[in-house]
Design a protein around this motif. Structure first.
Motif, mmCIF file in Angstrom:
data_model
loop_
_atom_site.group_PDB
_atom_site.id
_atom_site.type_symbol
_atom_site.label_atom_id
_atom_site.label_comp_id
_atom_site.label_asym_id
_atom_site.label_seq_id
_atom_site.Cartn_x
_atom_site.Cartn_y
_atom_site.Cartn_z
ATOM 1 N N PRO A 16 0.809 -1.230 0.000
ATOM 2 C CA PRO A 16 0.000 0.000 0.000
ATOM 3 C C PRO A 16 0.837 1.274 0.000
ATOM 4 C CG PRO A 16 -0.921 -1.582 1.543
ATOM 5 C CD PRO A 16 0.407 -2.126 1.104
ATOM 6 N N TYR A 17 1.997 1.244 0.642
ATOM 7 C CA TYR A 17 2.848 2.427 0.694
ATOM 8 C C TYR A 17 3.569 2.623 -0.640
ATOM 9 C CZ TYR A 17 1.835 0.779 5.356
ATOM 10 O OH TYR A 17 1.180 0.287 6.449
ATOM 11 N N MET A 21 3.124 5.925 -3.235
ATOM 12 C CA MET A 21 4.169 6.679 -3.915
ATOM 13 C C MET A 21 3.997 6.596 -5.433
ATOM 14 S SD MET A 21 8.283 6.724 -3.404
ATOM 15 C CE MET A 21 8.365 4.955 -3.272
ATOM 16 N N ALA A 22 3.561 5.439 -5.931
ATOM 17 C CA ALA A 22 3.336 5.299 -7.369
ATOM 18 C C ALA A 22 2.285 6.295 -7.845
ATOM 19 C CB ALA A 22 2.911 3.873 -7.696
ATOM 20 N N ILE A 25 3.859 9.751 -7.991
ATOM 21 C CA ILE A 25 4.764 9.894 -9.135
ATOM 22 C C ILE A 25 3.961 10.074 -10.425
ATOM 23 C CG2 ILE A 25 6.474 8.683 -10.546
ATOM 24 C CD1 ILE A 25 7.464 7.375 -7.917
ATOM 25 N N ALA A 26 2.896 9.281 -10.583
ATOM 26 C CA ALA A 26 2.081 9.382 -11.791
ATOM 27 C C ALA A 26 1.437 10.757 -11.899
ATOM 28 C CB ALA A 26 1.020 8.286 -11.790
ATOM 29 N N ARG A 27 0.946 11.287 -10.796
ATOM 30 C CA ARG A 27 0.298 12.598 -10.822
ATOM 31 C C ARG A 27 1.296 13.719 -11.087
ATOM 32 N NH1 ARG A 27 -4.117 12.723 -5.837
ATOM 33 N NH2 ARG A 27 -5.718 11.406 -6.847
ATOM 34 N N ALA A 28 2.511 13.575 -10.564
ATOM 35 C CA ALA A 28 3.523 14.621 -10.742
ATOM 36 C C ALA A 28 4.158 14.585 -12.130
ATOM 37 C CB ALA A 28 4.607 14.493 -9.678
ATOM 38 N N HIS A 29 3.963 13.479 -12.858
ATOM 39 C CA HIS A 29 4.571 13.319 -14.183
ATOM 40 C C HIS A 29 3.494 12.847 -15.160
ATOM 41 C CE1 HIS A 29 7.791 12.817 -11.177
ATOM 42 N NE2 HIS A 29 8.593 13.363 -12.068
ATOM 43 N N PRO A 30 2.513 13.697 -15.463
ATOM 44 C CA PRO A 30 1.400 13.265 -16.325
ATOM 45 C C PRO A 30 1.836 12.914 -17.741
ATOM 46 C CG PRO A 30 1.349 15.650 -15.969
ATOM 47 C CD PRO A 30 2.370 15.095 -15.026
ATOM 48 N N ASP A 31 2.926 13.473 -18.218
ATOM 49 C CA ASP A 31 3.418 13.187 -19.560
ATOM 50 C C ASP A 31 4.685 12.334 -19.511
ATOM 51 O OD1 ASP A 31 1.389 14.832 -20.714
ATOM 52 O OD2 ASP A 31 2.592 16.600 -20.217
ATOM 53 N N LEU A 99 13.364 2.822 -5.865
ATOM 54 C CA LEU A 99 12.968 3.590 -4.688
ATOM 55 C C LEU A 99 12.443 2.651 -3.617
ATOM 56 C CD1 LEU A 99 10.860 6.431 -6.398
ATOM 57 C CD2 LEU A 99 13.286 6.497 -5.799
ATOM 58 N N ASP A 100 12.876 2.852 -2.378
ATOM 59 C CA ASP A 100 12.255 2.168 -1.254
ATOM 60 C C ASP A 100 10.801 2.594 -1.132
ATOM 61 O OD1 ASP A 100 14.349 0.597 -0.458
ATOM 62 O OD2 ASP A 100 14.875 1.766 1.330
ATOM 63 N N SER A 101 10.003 1.770 -0.477
ATOM 64 C CA SER A 101 8.571 2.051 -0.377
ATOM 65 C C SER A 101 8.221 3.020 0.743
ATOM 66 C CB SER A 101 7.801 0.736 -0.187
ATOM 67 O OG SER A 101 8.029 -0.130 -1.277
ATOM 68 N N ASP A 102 9.169 3.346 1.624
ATOM 69 C CA ASP A 102 8.898 4.287 2.717
ATOM 70 C C ASP A 102 9.383 5.685 2.355
ATOM 71 O OD1 ASP A 102 11.534 3.535 2.775
ATOM 72 O OD2 ASP A 102 11.640 3.252 4.943
ATOM 73 N N ILE A 103 9.027 6.112 1.148
ATOM 74 C CA ILE A 103 9.434 7.406 0.605
ATOM 75 C C ILE A 103 8.187 8.157 0.161
ATOM 76 C CG2 ILE A 103 10.582 8.500 -1.370
ATOM 77 C CD1 ILE A 103 12.746 6.376 -1.208
ATOM 78 N N LEU A 104 8.201 9.477 0.355
ATOM 79 C CA LEU A 104 7.157 10.343 -0.175
ATOM 80 C C LEU A 104 7.762 11.277 -1.215
ATOM 81 C CD1 LEU A 104 4.935 11.430 2.872
ATOM 82 C CD2 LEU A 104 4.300 9.932 0.968
ATOM 83 N N LEU A 105 7.032 11.480 -2.293
ATOM 84 C CA LEU A 105 7.474 12.405 -3.328
ATOM 85 C C LEU A 105 7.148 13.828 -2.903
ATOM 86 C CD1 LEU A 105 8.574 12.403 -6.326
ATOM 87 C CD2 LEU A 105 6.189 12.749 -6.995
#
Length: 309
Positions: A16-17, A21-22, A25-31, A99-105
């Motif tokens: 879930p974590y 983050m996925a 990342i998708a929202r911050a990089h729409p293209d 990327l480790d899963s305990d990371i926030l963008l």
């Protein structure tokens, strides 16, 4: 097919974590021109509400050479999955940002980072926080192996040049080292990678792996990190003593509300348990003492997309 990917490797417990983050990342990089992959040795259930993100789920299954290796970490054998990522995904990508899963963008630019010049090295990584203020600090793994002092990186963020990584034969050498000298691997997979790639990594700006500790949290506002990494056992989703900023908990809580509404709340803190004020004075003192050294460290990276020479 794109030649770049962001990859998180995790077990079902951390999925879930990783999905959180996925989505960031998708929202911050729409293209985006890179894939977002979740790599696991277990079958992961992606919430249907995240299907539109186009994530690539890759299941290793039982083909995990680390299952019978001694000296597992507190995360179990899944922590070694990052060592398998280049082998299992290298046919599809020439650059992988692990990327480790305990990371926030906390900022975009991952597409630019993946094109960074690594000066011919196998990986790009950020120096481990224990050497931020004292680059000459000796680390135990090198000392135990009788090696001279060198830079030591944190393995939570790795920009991997797949061809160079494969040429170094990291995986078979890692397995041999685990079997031959398990007592040296104090930080498990991180120890392995540092010992095997000791002279073959390019140093990235700490904004790409801001290791969030009581000694670095107040410097974060100055450095403007892109990736916040919650190292150690203190995680925002289990921050019951309010020791981390509430905004981090809200990120996970909002994600859970939207995609895991039937799960018990994983990040509700006790409002009466204000864990940070009793340590605030010592934390501020540590920041004040190390301010000059931190400034020197950060000044080495005027451009966050360029590795240190």
């Amino acid at each position: 097919m794109t030649s770049h990917a962001v990859v998180m490797a995790c077990n079902a417990g951390y999925a879930p974590y990783a999905f959180c983050m996925a989505e960031q990342i998708a929202r911050a990089h729409p293209d985006r021109d890179f894939d977002i992959c979740i790599f696991s040795d277990e079958a992961l259930a992606l919430p249907p509400s995240l299907a539109a993100l186009g994530l690539r789920l890759v299941t290793l299954g039982a083909d995990n050479p680390f299952l019978d290796i001694p000296n597992p970490s507190r995360h179990g054998h899944s922590t070694y999955l990052r060592l398998l990522v280049p082998q299992h995904l290298g046919q599809s990508y020439d650059r992988i940002l692990y990327l480790d899963s305990d990371i926030l963008l906390h900022g975009g630019g991952l597409d630019r980072l993946m094109r960074a010049d690594l000066h011919g090295r196998a990986i790009g990584a950020v120096r481990d926080h224990q050497q931020w203020r004292n680059p000459a600090r000796q680390v135990a793994e090198f000392r135990r192996m009788g090696l001279p002092q060198a830079g030591y990186f944190n393995a939570g963020v790795l920009l991997i040049d797949v061809a160079r990584f494969a040429a170094k034969e990291v995986l078979p050498r890692a397995i041999a080292l685990m079997r031959g000298k398990p007592e040296v691997l104090l930080r498990h997979d991180q120890s392995l990678l540092n010992l095997l790639l000791r002279d073959d990594w390019a140093e990235l700006s700490p904004v790409w792996n801001w290791q969030y500790t009581s000694a670095s949290r107040h410097f974060a506002a100055l450095a403007e990190p892109r990736l916040l990494h919650f190292i150690g056992s203190r995680k925002p989703w289990a921050d019951l003593k309010n020791q981390l900023p509430a905004s981090f908990r809200r990120t996970y809580r909002d994600f859970q509300t939207r995609h895991y509404p039937d799960r018990p709340d994983i990040c509700t803190a006790d409002p009466s348990a204000l864990g940070w004020p009793d340590k605030l004075a010592s934390s501020l003192l540590r920041h004040a003492i190390s301010a000059g050294r931190m400034h020197s460290y950060l000044a080495r990276f005027p451009d966050p997309f360029r590795a240190a020479p």
